[in-house]
Design a protein around this motif. Structure first.
Motif, PDB file in Angstrom:
ATOM      1  N   ILE A  49      -4.880 -54.578   6.044  1.00 40.06           N
ATOM      2  CA  ILE A  49      -3.453 -54.613   6.399  1.00 40.06           C
ATOM      3  C   ILE A  49      -2.998 -53.229   6.848  1.00 40.06           C
ATOM      4  N   ASN A  50      -2.664 -53.130   8.112  1.00 42.06           N
ATOM      5  CA  ASN A  50      -2.078 -51.890   8.614  1.00 42.06           C
ATOM      6  C   ASN A  50      -0.569 -52.095   8.653  1.00 42.06           C
ATOM      7  N   VAL A  51       0.140 -51.486   7.729  1.00 38.47           N
ATOM      8  CA  VAL A  51       1.576 -51.784   7.600  1.00 38.47           C
ATOM      9  C   VAL A  51       2.420 -51.072   8.654  1.00 38.47           C
ATOM     10  N   ILE A  53       3.939 -47.280  10.126  1.00 43.70           N
ATOM     11  CA  ILE A  53       4.307 -45.984   9.537  1.00 43.70           C
ATOM     12  C   ILE A  53       5.355 -46.209   8.442  1.00 43.70           C
ATOM     13  N   MET A  54       4.895 -46.807   7.353  1.00 46.22           N
ATOM     14  CA  MET A  54       5.803 -47.198   6.263  1.00 46.22           C
ATOM     15  C   MET A  54       5.066 -47.001   4.936  1.00 46.22           C
ATOM     16  N   GLU A  55       4.969 -45.756   4.505  1.00 47.49           N
ATOM     17  CA  GLU A  55       4.157 -45.484   3.322  1.00 47.49           C
ATOM     18  C   GLU A  55       4.758 -46.086   2.055  1.00 47.49           C
ATOM     19  N   ALA A  56       6.084 -46.093   1.960  1.00 47.59           N
ATOM     20  CA  ALA A  56       6.719 -46.668   0.771  1.00 47.59           C
ATOM     21  C   ALA A  56       6.371 -48.154   0.672  1.00 47.59           C
ATOM     22  N   GLU A  57       6.469 -48.843   1.801  1.00 44.85           N
ATOM     23  CA  GLU A  57       6.115 -50.266   1.826  1.00 44.85           C
ATOM     24  C   GLU A  57       4.622 -50.454   1.574  1.00 44.85           C
ATOM     25  N   GLY A  60       4.312 -50.257  -2.108  1.00 46.88           N
ATOM     26  CA  GLY A  60       4.988 -51.393  -2.738  1.00 46.88           C
ATOM     27  C   GLY A  60       4.260 -52.700  -2.493  1.00 46.88           C
ATOM     28  N   ALA A  61       3.832 -52.914  -1.257  1.00 46.46           N
ATOM     29  CA  ALA A  61       3.105 -54.142  -0.936  1.00 46.46           C
ATOM     30  C   ALA A  61       1.778 -54.175  -1.690  1.00 46.46           C
ATOM     31  N   ALA A  63       1.254 -52.937  -4.595  1.00 43.66           N
ATOM     32  CA  ALA A  63       1.588 -53.336  -5.965  1.00 43.66           C
ATOM     33  C   ALA A  63       1.749 -54.851  -6.051  1.00 43.66           C
ATOM     34  N   GLY A  64       2.416 -55.427  -5.073  1.00 39.21           N
ATOM     35  CA  GLY A  64       2.593 -56.884  -5.052  1.00 39.21           C
ATOM     36  C   GLY A  64       1.270 -57.612  -4.885  1.00 39.21           C
ATOM     37  N   GLN A  88       7.301 -44.269  -5.641  1.00 42.07           N
ATOM     38  CA  GLN A  88       6.679 -45.581  -5.458  1.00 42.07           C
ATOM     39  C   GLN A  88       5.353 -45.652  -6.220  1.00 42.07           C
ATOM     40  N   SER A  92       5.846 -48.285  -9.144  1.00 42.02           N
ATOM     41  CA  SER A  92       5.300 -49.608  -8.788  1.00 42.02           C
ATOM     42  C   SER A  92       3.812 -49.733  -9.106  1.00 42.02           C
TER      43      SER A  92
ATOM     44  N   GLN B 116      12.107 -50.790  -4.479  1.00 39.28           N
ATOM     45  CA  GLN B 116      10.675 -51.000  -4.700  1.00 39.28           C
ATOM     46  C   GLN B 116      10.319 -52.451  -5.001  1.00 39.28           C
ATOM     47  N   SER B 119       9.658 -54.511  -1.897  1.00 44.68           N
ATOM     48  CA  SER B 119       8.335 -54.219  -1.332  1.00 44.68           C
ATOM     49  C   SER B 119       7.252 -54.975  -2.087  1.00 44.68           C
ATOM     50  N   ALA B 120       7.329 -54.925  -3.399  1.00 43.07           N
ATOM     51  CA  ALA B 120       6.331 -55.645  -4.204  1.00 43.07           C
ATOM     52  C   ALA B 120       6.395 -57.143  -3.907  1.00 43.07           C
ATOM     53  N   GLU B 153      11.903 -51.238   5.368  1.00 44.09           N
ATOM     54  CA  GLU B 153      10.451 -51.255   5.601  1.00 44.09           C
ATOM     55  C   GLU B 153       9.887 -52.603   5.140  1.00 44.09           C
TER      56      GLU B 153
END
Lengths: 307, 278
Positions: A49-51, A53-57, A60-61, A63-64, A88, A92, B116, B119-120, B153
């Motif tokens: 998965i290349n999200v 330029i969204m390092e926070a996401e 977070g993603a 973590a999900g 993050q 997370s 956050q 995002s999760a 994001e």
């Protein structure tokens, strides 16, 4: 494999792990071409998965994804993998107790022409401050691969910093990395604890010092947290200690070693590392001179602590 | 299940839980009660027996400060007992202000650092999509929380990955800690923004149970895009003392307020046939 660039080691190891375990996912933030992970997409398909330029996401993603049972490998340049997303990562992944592996590339001066914005001298310090986080600063392709495989198996949060290109070859497939430290040279007068590109500098310093009649032990302390305290105490009992890291002296390897010696076996100690300075553009060898990270700087430090 | 009754129970126990502590996030907890009633009372496949079932629906309270309302709901669903509910923020508790997935049964993801959780939630929805599952992920964000860049994001990620089993519920209660959202950072039109970000989005009366249920059922009928339902809510809804208070994000009531909040419990308790004593 010793000829392999660190980015190829990363990409190949992820690919191997993903072949045997469908839970492995790789997340990038628009730097996959720089890390050679763009080649993973074809085989890993939706588990790569290349999200953008969204390092926070990205964090977070990840973590999900961990909530649903995946094991995320998160890569971006080290400054973005650490200082940009510190909360993050802290909340997370760390506080939420997720199993995840963060790989920060372009350690310290090896960010070269990207300069101060991209040059991480504080990532190890930040990552060490996260409870229960494991922090590695790798020096060699076999070491990097072994650490990646260990992190895949060991629950919890892991941060690995690495250079992207060719690393010094120090080990082979038989090397045992389980102690978190490797003695790369024996010696009797003093011990240098080094990480990453500074292991090679420490070895060069030891060669110079040997010619001058000083016997130096060199330890690659690639697992900065938890640092092998027994190895540090043993070194302190032998004599003074020098630390060498491609990182700020605040919060990194030098601090970690000092914390152990100060509490458990006080000894003279000198820290080679970046002191109160930001990054800047330049070739790595030039920057190592600017920040006093050369083997000669280590030689001088060893002489200081022995006097 | 009678969702009106369930919502009244959630409101009653949210107040009792917060009153027991004496202070807390009343406003943003109360605005969300009807949504929680619809999700846990009817539309979400989640129960204590399915706590670890990978096919369950997931819930992420990204506006983690509404934890007390979620906890009242989880208690009523049987995730833990009533004593556990009143341990909110007590020393050593497993029920902290902001949800913690490692402490509280029924909490799918730790939240509280705003931006956050959403995002999760996108990661959970993406994970379930990779696994080929058809379960839903429901995420609640606050209108104030949408100040956080990370939310946007997350929305880009959700839309790009066509996470049509992600339902974002925006609790548009018009206020954040320091005042009205429109005065602190103008939110403009959430429906237009979410539509522009690639979501199916529409606005509903957010404290209206029938409207919420119809919206969630509609969300499940749509495909190809994630859904964002903008809940037009009142911060402190259902408790006049809280709803009419200007700064009602975190309330530490004076003696008069303590009595008003007790009275609110009594009134709700009588309506529920429970007595309502503290």
């Amino acid at each position: 494999m010793k000829e392999m660039e660190m980015r190829q080691v990363y990409a190949q190891t992820i690919l191997e792990l993903s072949r045997k375990d469908q839970r492995v996912v790789a997340l990038e933030a628009d730097l996959s071409s720089s890390m050679s992970t763009n080649q993973l997409k074809e085989e890993m398909k939706d588990r790569y998965i290349n999200v953008g330029i969204m390092e926070a996401e990205q964090v977070g993603a990840a973590a999900g994804l961990a909530v649903t049972g995946f094991i995320p490998f998160i890569h971006t340049f080290a400054p973005f993998a650490s200082r940009r997303v510190f909360d993050q990562v802290f909340i997370s992944l760390g506080y939420a107790q997720k199993h995840a592996i963060i790989v920060g590339s372009d350690a310290g001066v090896t960010a070269e022409m990207n300069g101060g914005t991209h040059m991480p001298f504080e990532d190890v310090a930040l990552m060490r401050a996260i409870p229960k986080n494991h922090v590695y600063d790798v020096s060699d392709p076999y070491e990097f691969k072994a650490v990646l495989e260990h992190c895949y198996q060991a629950p919890g949060l892991h941060y690995i910093r690495t250079i992207r290109k060719q690393a010094t070859s120090l080990y082979d497939a038989q090397t045992n990395f389980s102690e978190g430290v490797i003695t790369v040279r024996e010696g009797t007068d003093t011990t240098i604890f080094a990480t990453g590109i500074m292991v090679a500098e420490a070895l060069a310093a030891a060669e110079i010092l040997e010619e001058q009649g000083i016997s130096v032990k060199v330890i690659d302390a690639f697992r900065v947290k938890p640092l092998n305290a027994a190895a540090v105490v043993q070194a302190a009992k032998m004599g003074p200690i020098v630390t060498a890291e491609n990182h700020n002296v605040i919060g990194g390897l030098g601090s970690a070693v000092a914390e152990i010696t100060a509490e458990q076996y006080p000894t003279k100690l000198a820290r080679i590392g970046v002191k109160e300075q930001f990054g800047q553009v330049g070739k790595a060898d030039y920057l190592m001179e600017v920040y006093q990270l050369t083997c000669q700087d280590i030689v001088d430090a060893v002489k200081r602590v022995l006097n | 299940m009678d969702l009106q009754h369930f919502a009244k129970q959630i409101r009653y126990y949210t107040l009792k839980e917060l009153n027991h502590l004496g202070f807390g996030h009343y406003g943003g907890s109360l605005s969300l009660v009807e949504t929680l009633a619809v999700l846990y009372g009817a539309e979400m496949n989640a129960s204590p027996a399915k706590r670890t079932d990978p096919d369950r629906d997931y819930f992420v309270l990204s506006k983690g400060h509404a934890g007390p309302a979620l906890y009242a709901t989880l208690f009523l669903k049987g995730y833990f007992d009533e004593d556990f509910l009143y341990s909110l923020n007590q020393n050593g508790t497993n029920l902290p202000s902001h949800p913690d997935c490692n402490k509280t049964p029924g909490v799918d993801m730790t939240t509280g650092s705003l931006g956050q959780g959403i995002s999760a939630a996108t990661g959970i929805a993406k994970g379930n999509k990779i696994l080929g599952k058809s379960n839903y992920t429901f995420a609640v964000v606050g209108d104030g929380e949408l100040n956080e860049g990370q939310c946007w994001e997350a929305f880009q990620f959700a839309a790009h990955h066509q996470l049509d089993h992600l339902v974002v519920l925006i609790d548009d209660n018009k206020k954040q800690l320091d005042g009205y959202t429109s005065e602190i950072s103008e939110p403009f039109d959430f429906v237009e923004k979410m539509t522009a970000f690639g979501f199916n989005s529409w606005r509903i009366p957010g404290n209206d149970i029938e409207a919420i249920q119809a919206a969630i059922q509609k969300a499940k009928s749509l495909s190809g895009k994630p859904v964002a339902i903008v809940l037009d809510t009142i911060k402190g809804y259902g408790v006049p003392y809280v709803a009419e208070m200007k700064d009602n994000h975190h309330i530490r009531p004076n003696a008069q307020g303590v009595q008003a909040l007790k009275d609110a419990v009594t009134t709700l308790g009588h309506e529920l046939g429970l007595g309502g004593n503290e």
